[in-house]
Design an enzyme around this catalytic site. Structure first.
Site, short mmCIF file in Angstrom:
data_model
loop_
_atom_site.label_atom_id
_atom_site.label_comp_id
_atom_site.label_asym_id
_atom_site.label_seq_id
_atom_site.Cartn_x
_atom_site.Cartn_y
_atom_site.Cartn_z
N GLU A 46 0.82 -1.21 0.00
CA GLU A 46 0.00 0.00 0.00
C GLU A 46 0.86 1.27 0.00
O GLU A 46 0.63 2.20 -0.77
CB GLU A 46 -0.93 -0.01 1.23
CG GLU A 46 -1.90 -1.16 1.25
CD GLU A 46 -1.38 -2.40 1.97
OE1 GLU A 46 -2.20 -3.13 2.55
OE2 GLU A 46 -0.15 -2.63 1.96
N CYS A 72 -2.89 -3.92 6.86
CA CYS A 72 -2.62 -4.12 8.28
C CYS A 72 -2.95 -2.86 9.07
O CYS A 72 -2.90 -1.75 8.55
CB CYS A 72 -1.17 -4.54 8.49
SG CYS A 72 0.04 -3.25 8.10
#
Length: 347
Positions: A46, A72
């Protein structure tokens, strides 16, 4: 999501104990940033995608991010990816599958939604889960993903009756075999292979990286001068009652099973070490032990169009009864030089 999956494949074999994840940013239907998980301690997919967009002069604000795995939301070696997504102003996130890791497991999705981000979950989920099967299984079953690989003749032999095995397949097939090594965390052989061939078990392709070498050696016969031990990274699994020997390797003692080391115990130990993708490269008895234990998820066969009519097969031992034979289905067939690559998934 298909593009995100392609990006995730670039991370295979390089992320343990983290999963291989791909991510991309889209603005008005145009991809403006892409990324995949970097080695441990380095950015996740990401952050890579967000950074890629900024470096190219684009923006992530108001865009859509496609990610193969739920981002996460906890502090580990890197900050939470959910924080990076929120700080970047991403408006919509499309997730392939939920992360089974207990510290995440839906919490990342919940955090994004609570902050007003639109989240869609389950896009091409089967493919996303298959790509990170080892990571998922390690956190749900305590086991890694296991692939059995062999180079064989038309009659299933891995060597001639006199022991010749170099080379059954041609250069193109051998290069592809090394690409498989490059994509796995671990490569496993038996001590018989070490004694007969003294292999290095390295990955010999441009840009390749070496998997952790593992030797199954019930009675600890591996010689200290074996080439596979010289990098100092090898793991040797032996029986609890094996003799004490000084070897330049990490020696792990486990219970016996079926005349050798308990391979299910080996698999569990590898999973606890964060080694989730296991390539089993022989010999025949090692292949059989993983099949008998029900641990083989995939088989990769490189088939040469010769018949030896003698010599060991790629699976040893007494034959299975038809009803009890391990079953696989063909999911990939490809010509590789003068050989054939056959990919099979557990049925």
């Amino acid at each position: 999501m298909g593009l995100a999956l392609d990006l995730a494949r670039r991370a295979l074999g390089r992320t343990a104990p983290n999963p291989p994840v791909g991510a991309l940013l889209v603005q008005d239907g145009v991809v403006v940033g892409e990324g995949w998980t970097q080695p441990p301690g380095q950015p996740h997919a990401e952050s890579e995608a967000i950074g890629s967009a900024l470096r190219a002069g684009g923006t992530s604000r108001g865009g859509t991010m496609y990610i193969t795995l739920e981002p996460c939301c906890h502090h580990g070696r890197t900050p939470p990816c959910t924080d990076a997504i929120l700080a970047a102003g991403v408006a919509r996130v499309v997730v392939g599958t939920v992360d089974p890791f207990p510290l995440v497991a839906g919490k990342g999705i919940a955090q994004l939604r609570a902050a007003g981000v639109e989240v869609e979950v389950g896009v091409r989920e089967v493919e996303c889960r298959r790509l990170m099967l080892g990571f998922i299984r390690a956190h749900t079953e305590g086991l890694p993903e296991v692939t059995l690989k062999a180079a064989i003749t038309l009659d299933g032999r891995i060597a001639s009756a006199s022991g010749e095995s170099r080379w059954i397949t041609g250069p193109a097939a051998r290069e592809m075999s090394h690409r498989l090594r490059d994509q796995h965390d671990v490569i496993v052989v038996g001590v018989g292979t070490v004694l007969a061939d003294d292999p290095a078990l390295t990955t010999r392709i441009a840009g390749g990286r070496d998997a952790v070498p593992v030797v199954l050696d019930c009675t600890l016969r591996t010689p200290p001068e074996a080439v596979v031990l010289q990098r100092g990274t090898a793991l040797i699994y032996c029986a609890e009652d094996a003799p004490d020997r000084a070897l330049p390797a990490t020696v792990i003692r486990l219970p016996r099973a079926g005349g050798g080391v308990d391979v299910r115990a080996v698999a569990r130990d590898l999973a606890t070490r964060g080694l989730h993708r296991v390539l089993v490269d022989g010999g025949a008895q090692v292949h059989r032990s993983f099949l008998d234990a029900g641990l083989c998820d995939r088989i990769e066969l490189f088939i040469n169009a010769r018949v030896l009519a003698g010599g060991p097969g790629f699976v040893a031992g007494d034959g299975y009864r038809l009803a009890q034979a391990p079953a696989f289905h063909i999911d990939h067939v490809e010509r590789v030089g003068d050989d054939l690559r056959l990919g099979l998934e557990r049925g």
